[in-house]
Design a protein around this motif. Structure first.
Motif, PDB file in Angstrom:
ATOM      1  N   VAL A  87       0.602  -1.200  -0.103  1.00 34.09           N
ATOM      2  CA  VAL A  87       0.074  -0.120  -0.472  1.00 34.09           C
ATOM      3  C   VAL A  87       0.938   0.854  -0.536  1.00 34.09           C
ATOM      4  O   VAL A  87       2.157   1.190   0.553  1.00 34.09           O
ATOM      5  CB  VAL A  87      -0.914  -0.040   1.066  1.00 34.09           C
ATOM      6  CG1 VAL A  87      -1.558   1.356   1.527  1.00 34.09           C
ATOM      7  CG2 VAL A  87      -2.404  -0.888   0.359  1.00 34.09           C
ATOM      8  N   LEU A 131      -0.097   5.284   1.431  1.00 29.96           N
ATOM      9  CA  LEU A 131      -1.231   5.772   1.681  1.00 29.96           C
ATOM     10  C   LEU A 131      -0.998   6.969   1.653  1.00 29.96           C
ATOM     11  O   LEU A 131       0.662   7.395   2.158  1.00 29.96           O
ATOM     12  CB  LEU A 131      -0.978   5.614   3.664  1.00 29.96           C
ATOM     13  CG  LEU A 131      -2.027   5.705   4.153  1.00 29.96           C
ATOM     14  CD1 LEU A 131      -3.909   5.179   4.711  1.00 29.96           C
ATOM     15  CD2 LEU A 131      -1.534   5.899   5.747  1.00 29.96           C
ATOM     16  N   VAL A 172      -4.253   4.294  -1.405  1.00 32.91           N
ATOM     17  CA  VAL A 172      -5.204   4.336  -0.078  1.00 32.91           C
ATOM     18  C   VAL A 172      -5.307   5.821   0.417  1.00 32.91           C
ATOM     19  O   VAL A 172      -4.279   6.036   0.341  1.00 32.91           O
ATOM     20  CB  VAL A 172      -5.107   2.996   1.159  1.00 32.91           C
ATOM     21  CG1 VAL A 172      -5.940   3.870   2.618  1.00 32.91           C
ATOM     22  CG2 VAL A 172      -4.943   1.850   0.582  1.00 32.91           C
ATOM     23  N   SER A 200      -7.380   2.644   8.703  1.00 32.91           N
ATOM     24  CA  SER A 200      -6.967   2.149   7.737  1.00 32.91           C
ATOM     25  C   SER A 200      -5.527   1.172   7.645  1.00 32.91           C
ATOM     26  O   SER A 200      -6.014   0.251   7.370  1.00 32.91           O
ATOM     27  CB  SER A 200      -7.089   3.116   7.490  1.00 32.91           C
ATOM     28  OG  SER A 200      -8.376   3.962   6.338  1.00 32.91           O
TER      29      SER A 200
END
Length: 548
Positions: A5, A7, A34, A45
């Protein structure tokens, strides 16, 4: 496996969408993007990602957010994904906060808004961070346990070795229930006992055995290099970084742990680029990782005992009988703390008497009366750090004040700490104790007195580690290495100088062998100057190689 991910968190929806858009354009094929619009939302998250077992490669956070600043978010996010790269998105007015965040959250980069065009100002930064993330060993460290006596010099040495090499461990007193189980399973072995995550037991291990068990390199990969650097302090690490980054096949040999004396400092506050200070361990770890990133080999527990010239090669001999050769050598062996000449003190080394900051022992000084000997910056930095946990810190100096050898900023800092007391004109004449330090005899303006304490930290000057170079390169009367212009008398080369040129500035009396940092005669004895020496020595190595 799912994609790692990237972020991004920004409370401005427009900026948040723009960051996510630019990330998707370039990285969507390999990474999942994300987006969050507040620090708490981003933390939630991250918690979900961790529960699912997903990995996070990069966290890009805006600094000015109402509920939680970007720095506050990154500080909490570190606990969830410690290996993720951390980037702070900030306006020009907030650059001071971004610089402070370098120390608070070990920030990897800060990026100014706006970042257009992204091909020039955004993607190169993200590419670099993702490359660093991919290179990082993200295997969680297993639990390493060390069992030992409370007052054991070797137990302290093992803990100090692990701490200075950034190896996490759990310390267990031999009297604890968990330690008793481990000792029983190992057959009541000699202490200290080290138990690795896979259950392997090391009984009273040597540093080399310990290094091998925790994955530190203890042997070179080749027999011949362009450059050998001896010593892993700031000068040696600087030389390794510059040597490897400029294409030289470089190996650094360190006896104990990277950082040298500077690596033991609790806080270095006058090093360029760190306005809020940086610990010696942090600085050493970053320099070590930087050197390895450029391809330098770092050898731990290597004890160098000899140096000789064999034709154009320069050969380093180690205590285990092995040899390593190179075109050039940089000697950056630094200095060691001078031993305290007081009755009974030497026998208490490691069991109450410590040379240097001994960071592994700091937590054990809670609510205790602690004594620090020395009047230079290293002593002052240690006293400030110890004052955070100790009941009282006593600084003992032979001189009539600290001004002669300590930086002004540090003197002011000490003066503002209520539980630090400076005793001028005071020396230690004796130390006593059964099994560990229990009392000291002090001699000062009030005469002789005895004080009760279990803790003494010594910083009383330093001596170069050059005995093994006797007869090989020229040293001054105190053992420091003589280099460059100091080898030349009245413009004449040394009588035994074998080449038709003057010695280069940092070159020793043996061509192709250079000295950098504190071991060099008349050096500045500062971290910044040592790093500069390392960089300059590499430049001179290049010149030497070009003319050889």
């Amino acid at each position: 496996m799912s994609k790692p991910v990237l972020l991004t968190v920004d409370d401005d929806p427009g900026v948040s969408r723009a960051v996510a858009r630019d990330l998707r354009r370039r990285y969507a094929e390999s990474y999942r993007i994300v987006r969050a619009e507040s620090g708490p939302q981003a933390l939630e998250s991250l918690r979900e990602l961790r529960l699912r077992g997903d990995d996070t490669a990069l966290m890009l956070a805006d600094h000015r957010m109402p509920e939680m600043t970007g720095v506050e978010f990154l500080e909490q996010a570190m606990d969830l994904f410690p290996y993720a790269r951390r980037v702070l998105l900030t306006a020009y007015a907030d650059t001071d906060a971004a610089i402070r965040a370098i120390n608070v959250v070990d920030l990897d980069h800060y990026m100014l808004k706006p970042w257009n065009p992204p091909d020039e100002k955004f993607y190169p930064v993200i590419d670099t961070q993702l490359d660093a993330w991919r290179r990082t060993d993200r295997t969680p460290p297993g639990e390493l346990r060390v069992v030992g006596h409370r007052w054991s010099a070797r137990s302290y040495q093992v803990r100090d070795f692990l701490a200075r090499n950034q190896v996490p461990y759990t310390w267990l007193l031999d009297t604890s229930p968990e330690a008793a189980e481990l000792l029983k399973a190992a057959g009541d072995p000699e202490l200290p006992l080290v138990v690795t995550s896979d259950g392997t037991t090391l009984v009273a291990p040597t540093d080399a055995q310990l290094a091998a068990a925790v994955g530190l390199s203890t042997a070179p990969e080749a027999d011949f290099y362009d450059l050998i650097v001896v010593g892993g302090g700031p000068a040696g690490l600087g030389a390794a970084v510059y040597g490897a980054s400029e294409g030289l096949k470089t190996v650094l040999i360190e006896r104990h742990a990277s950082g040298g004396q500077a690596g033991q400092s609790s806080r270095i506050e006058n090093y360029l680029g760190f306005p809020d200070g940086v610990s010696g361990a942090q600085l050493a770890d970053r320099a070590r990782r930087q050197a390895e990133r450029f391809g330098a080999e770092l050898i731990t527990t290597g004890k160098v005992v000899g140096l000789e010239a064999r034709g154009q090669a320069r050969v380093i001999k180690q205590a285990d009988g092995t040899e390593i050769a190179a075109h050039a050598v940089i000697l950056a062996t630094g200095v060691s703390y001078r031993r305290l000449e007081a009755t009974g003190v030497e026998n208490l080394t490691g069991i109450g008497v410590f040379y240097g900051a001994a960071m592994a022992e700091t937590p054990n000084c809670a609510d205790a009366e602690v004594y620090v000997v020395g009047g230079a910056n290293s002593a002052g930095q240690a006293a400030v750090n110890l004052a955070k946990v100790a009941k009282k810190v006593h600084i003992l100096v032979r001189a009539d004040g600290l001004e002669r050898s300590m930086s002004h900023y540090l003197i002011q800092q000490i003066a503002g700490i209520s539980n630090i007391e400076v005793h001028t004109g005071t020396v230690i004449t004796a130390g006593e104790g059964t099994g560990h330090l229990e009392r000291l005899t002090l001699s000062g303006p009030e005469g002789e007195r005895i004080v009760d304490t279990q803790w003494l930290f010594v910083f009383i000057g330093a001596e170069p580690r050059t005995e093994w170079l006797e007869g090989v390169v020229e040293r001054d009367a105190r053992g420091y290495l003589v280099t460059g212009p100091d080898l030349v008398a009245d413009g004449e080369r040394p009588a035994d100088w074998p080449v038709h040129r003057q010695p280069y500035h940092l070159e020793t009396s043996l061509p192709g062998v250079f000295a950098a940092g504190d071991v060099r005669a008349d050096s500045m004895k500062r971290v910044a100057s040592a790093v500069g020496d390392g960089a300059m020595a590499v430049a001179l190595v290049h010149r030497y190689l070009e003319q050889s």
